[in-house]
Motif scaffolding. Sequence first.
Motif, mmCIF file in Angstrom:
data_model
loop_
_atom_site.group_PDB
_atom_site.id
_atom_site.type_symbol
_atom_site.label_atom_id
_atom_site.label_comp_id
_atom_site.label_asym_id
_atom_site.label_seq_id
_atom_site.Cartn_x
_atom_site.Cartn_y
_atom_site.Cartn_z
ATOM 1 N N TRP A 130 -10.006 -8.932 -6.765
ATOM 2 C CA TRP A 130 -11.110 -8.552 -5.872
ATOM 3 C C TRP A 130 -10.585 -7.607 -4.792
ATOM 4 C CZ3 TRP A 130 -12.081 -8.548 -0.756
ATOM 5 C CH2 TRP A 130 -13.420 -8.330 -0.362
ATOM 6 N N VAL A 131 -9.447 -7.950 -4.206
ATOM 7 C CA VAL A 131 -8.861 -7.140 -3.134
ATOM 8 C C VAL A 131 -8.548 -5.731 -3.642
ATOM 9 C CG1 VAL A 131 -6.853 -6.866 -1.611
ATOM 10 C CG2 VAL A 131 -7.917 -9.119 -1.856
ATOM 11 N N VAL A 132 -7.902 -5.656 -4.786
ATOM 12 C CA VAL A 132 -7.500 -4.361 -5.336
ATOM 13 C C VAL A 132 -8.726 -3.486 -5.614
ATOM 14 C CG1 VAL A 132 -6.631 -3.358 -7.491
ATOM 15 C CG2 VAL A 132 -5.227 -5.000 -6.224
ATOM 16 N N ILE A 143 0.339 -7.752 -1.703
ATOM 17 C CA ILE A 143 0.357 -8.276 -3.062
ATOM 18 C C ILE A 143 1.242 -9.524 -3.079
ATOM 19 C CG2 ILE A 143 0.976 -7.754 -5.464
ATOM 20 C CD1 ILE A 143 -1.236 -5.936 -4.367
ATOM 21 N N SER A 144 0.712 -10.615 -3.617
ATOM 22 C CA SER A 144 1.532 -11.822 -3.641
ATOM 23 C C SER A 144 2.305 -11.913 -4.952
ATOM 24 C CB SER A 144 0.680 -13.065 -3.374
ATOM 25 O OG SER A 144 0.033 -13.440 -4.542
ATOM 26 N N PRO A 145 3.430 -12.636 -4.934
ATOM 27 C CA PRO A 145 4.301 -12.722 -6.106
ATOM 28 C C PRO A 145 3.562 -13.152 -7.373
ATOM 29 C CG PRO A 145 5.324 -13.808 -4.232
ATOM 30 C CD PRO A 145 3.985 -13.349 -3.777
ATOM 31 N N LEU A 199 1.476 -0.403 -1.788
ATOM 32 C CA LEU A 199 1.565 -1.837 -2.064
ATOM 33 C C LEU A 199 2.579 -2.450 -1.127
ATOM 34 C CD1 LEU A 199 1.679 -2.170 -5.982
ATOM 35 C CD2 LEU A 199 -0.309 -1.949 -4.467
ATOM 36 N N GLU A 200 2.220 -3.568 -0.510
ATOM 37 C CA GLU A 200 3.179 -4.306 0.315
ATOM 38 C C GLU A 200 3.625 -5.540 -0.459
ATOM 39 O OE1 GLU A 200 1.945 -5.194 4.296
ATOM 40 O OE2 GLU A 200 1.547 -3.096 4.785
ATOM 41 N N ILE A 201 4.919 -5.586 -0.722
ATOM 42 C CA ILE A 201 5.461 -6.772 -1.386
ATOM 43 C C ILE A 201 6.460 -7.424 -0.431
ATOM 44 C CG2 ILE A 201 5.087 -5.832 -3.698
ATOM 45 C CD1 ILE A 201 8.032 -5.180 -3.869
ATOM 46 N N VAL A 232 8.205 -2.869 1.702
ATOM 47 C CA VAL A 232 8.680 -4.254 1.737
ATOM 48 C C VAL A 232 8.162 -4.879 3.029
ATOM 49 C CG1 VAL A 232 10.702 -5.734 1.924
ATOM 50 C CG2 VAL A 232 10.724 -3.788 0.360
ATOM 51 N N ASP A 233 7.401 -5.970 2.891
ATOM 52 C CA ASP A 233 6.757 -6.628 4.031
ATOM 53 C C ASP A 233 7.670 -7.719 4.592
ATOM 54 O OD1 ASP A 233 4.760 -7.217 5.821
ATOM 55 O OD2 ASP A 233 3.276 -7.801 4.318
ATOM 56 N N ASP A 234 7.444 -8.058 5.848
ATOM 57 C CA ASP A 234 8.104 -9.207 6.485
ATOM 58 C C ASP A 234 9.614 -9.129 6.408
ATOM 59 O OD1 ASP A 234 5.521 -10.090 6.843
ATOM 60 O OD2 ASP A 234 5.555 -11.414 5.106
ATOM 61 N N GLU A 238 5.914 -4.029 12.768
ATOM 62 C CA GLU A 238 4.611 -4.697 12.820
ATOM 63 C C GLU A 238 4.596 -5.782 13.886
ATOM 64 O OE1 GLU A 238 3.285 -6.613 9.222
ATOM 65 O OE2 GLU A 238 5.148 -7.661 8.915
ATOM 66 N N GLY A 239 3.398 -6.144 14.308
ATOM 67 C CA GLY A 239 3.251 -7.207 15.307
ATOM 68 C C GLY A 239 3.604 -6.763 16.711
ATOM 69 N N ILE A 240 3.433 -5.462 17.007
ATOM 70 C CA ILE A 240 3.739 -4.961 18.354
ATOM 71 C C ILE A 240 2.599 -5.349 19.300
ATOM 72 C CG2 ILE A 240 4.374 -2.942 19.719
ATOM 73 C CD1 ILE A 240 4.959 -1.504 17.056
HETATM 74 P P1 C2E Z 1 1.235 -9.562 6.832
HETATM 75 O O1 C2E Z 1 1.001 -8.739 5.635
HETATM 76 O O2 C2E Z 1 2.604 -9.581 7.378
HETATM 77 O O3 C2E Z 1 0.175 -9.041 7.881
HETATM 78 C C1 C2E Z 1 0.378 -8.991 9.254
HETATM 79 C C2 C2E Z 1 -0.305 -10.148 9.959
HETATM 80 O O4 C2E Z 1 -0.039 -10.075 11.348
HETATM 81 C C3 C2E Z 1 -1.819 -10.129 9.851
HETATM 82 O O5 C2E Z 1 -2.272 -11.479 9.889
HETATM 83 C C4 C2E Z 1 -2.242 -9.399 11.118
HETATM 84 O O6 C2E Z 1 -3.556 -9.682 11.520
HETATM 85 C C5 C2E Z 1 -1.235 -9.966 12.075
HETATM 86 N N1 C2E Z 1 -0.956 -9.077 13.192
HETATM 87 C C6 C2E Z 1 -1.103 -7.739 13.285
HETATM 88 N N2 C2E Z 1 -0.711 -7.276 14.467
HETATM 89 C C7 C2E Z 1 -0.283 -8.344 15.168
HETATM 90 C C8 C2E Z 1 0.251 -8.517 16.502
HETATM 91 O O7 C2E Z 1 0.423 -7.590 17.272
HETATM 92 N N3 C2E Z 1 0.585 -9.806 16.845
HETATM 93 C C9 C2E Z 1 0.407 -10.867 16.027
HETATM 94 N N4 C2E Z 1 0.742 -12.074 16.465
HETATM 95 N N5 C2E Z 1 -0.086 -10.739 14.773
HETATM 96 C C10 C2E Z 1 -0.417 -9.488 14.364
HETATM 97 P P2 C2E Z 1 -3.395 -12.009 8.885
HETATM 98 O O8 C2E Z 1 -4.450 -10.989 8.703
HETATM 99 O O9 C2E Z 1 -3.777 -13.367 9.355
HETATM 100 O O10 C2E Z 1 -2.609 -12.138 7.516
HETATM 101 C C11 C2E Z 1 -1.536 -13.023 7.364
HETATM 102 C C12 C2E Z 1 -0.806 -12.813 6.062
HETATM 103 O O11 C2E Z 1 -1.640 -13.114 4.955
HETATM 104 C C13 C2E Z 1 -0.367 -11.355 5.840
HETATM 105 O O12 C2E Z 1 0.812 -11.089 6.563
HETATM 106 C C14 C2E Z 1 -0.180 -11.344 4.345
HETATM 107 O O13 C2E Z 1 1.070 -11.890 4.001
HETATM 108 C C15 C2E Z 1 -1.267 -12.306 3.880
HETATM 109 N N6 C2E Z 1 -2.434 -11.510 3.407
HETATM 110 C C16 C2E Z 1 -3.384 -10.888 4.127
HETATM 111 N N7 C2E Z 1 -4.269 -10.260 3.333
HETATM 112 C C17 C2E Z 1 -3.848 -10.480 2.063
HETATM 113 C C18 C2E Z 1 -4.335 -10.078 0.768
HETATM 114 O O14 C2E Z 1 -5.314 -9.334 0.612
HETATM 115 N N8 C2E Z 1 -3.638 -10.526 -0.324
HETATM 116 C C19 C2E Z 1 -2.512 -11.307 -0.189
HETATM 117 N N9 C2E Z 1 -1.892 -11.724 -1.313
HETATM 118 N N10 C2E Z 1 -2.032 -11.689 0.997
HETATM 119 C C20 C2E Z 1 -2.687 -11.288 2.119
#
Ligand code: C2E
Length: 283
Positions: free
Chosen positions: A93-95, A118-120, A148-150, A178-180, A236-238
């Motif tokens: 759905w997301v894609v 994208i999740s594993p 794509l963010e993996i 590469v995420d996180d 990210e997360g600034i």
């Molecule tokens: P992520 O990909 O690392 O996304 C960044 C998360 O940090 C997002 O949380 C975003 O809203 C939040 N964020 C952005 N800027 C800041 C900031 O300045 N401070 C803080 N404290 N947080 C910030 P969100 O939207 O709750 O998503 C959490 C995680 O869920 C994402 O981390 C990602 O791993 C996953 N996710 C989100 N959307 C999808 C998706 O469509 N599919 C999959 N598989 N995973 C998703």
Amino acid sequence: HAKAQGRGRAEHFTAQLAAEIAERALLESDLRAAVEQDQFTLVYQPQVSASDGRIVAAEALLRWEHPKRGLCLPGTFIHRAEETGLIVEIGEWVVKHVASTIARWGAIGVEQRLAVNISPRQLDHAAFFRRLREAMQEAGAPARLLELEITETLAMHCSSEVIEAITALRADGASIAVDDFGTGYSNLARLRDLPLDRVKLDRSLVENVATSVEARTIAQAVIGLIHGIGCEVVAEGIETEAQLEVLRVIGCDVLQGYVIGRPMPETAFLGWAQAEPRRALRA
Ligand code: C2E
Ligand code: MG
Ligand code: MG
Ligand code: MG
């Protein structure tokens, strides 16, 4: 007496466990309904260039509009969706939505990259890359606007099939991030050998850059290493102006976080991008 107390605790424990099991089952059936009833939506968070503050991309983030619980963040359901395998359907759905968003924005002249998480479990699914390509073609969305963010952990462990598929996608113009980064155990030699474009510094690496010399030194070293393997660095997360300034100075290429812009529904995002394309940086 002690026995009775023990029995009481056991009963309490059993009741709690039963409640947890019921809650998990409810979440799972709600998630199935959500897929069928189209309860998901995407919000978009801007990413800006560290050199001139212009918006260069957006990250699509999933939201669930639960009929009773209201708006749910991914943290409350993604894990369960992964456990049950429902993430495959949700991810499809997301894609599809990301592909149609890219096409819709392209039609009004908004040509920014759109990054999708994208999740594993999705990548394990053999049809993933075929479906992705189909969705992009059907929507008329150019691959160069897709990223794509993996996760770091996934990047470290992906199979040769996945690497091949990613390589093909990149040949079409898409990019891979590469995420996180900084939350797992990375081997830079391994990362260097993967077909990657960007690495996203996790918020934990960003948090203290303005208040701790040590944190700043570490971030700067990590940025150097990432540049050394030929990738751009996204922070990210600034959350503060002070973090933003340090991250620019120590060499981040792209900036993302609440202090720049929060994740927004589509209309708000487009308004934001048009109204103040350089709002992030007070040069
Ligand atoms: P992520 O990909 O690392 O996304 C960044 C998360 O940090 C997002 O949380 C975003 O809203 C939040 N964020 C952005 N800027 C800041 C900031 O300045 N401070 C803080 N404290 N947080 C910030 P969100 O939207 O709750 O998503 C959490 C995680 O869920 C994402 O981390 C990602 O791993 C996953 N996710 C989100 N959307 C999808 C998706 O469509 N599919 C999959 N598989 N995973 C998703
Ligand atoms: Mg992400
Ligand atoms: Mg992240
Ligand atoms: Mg994440």
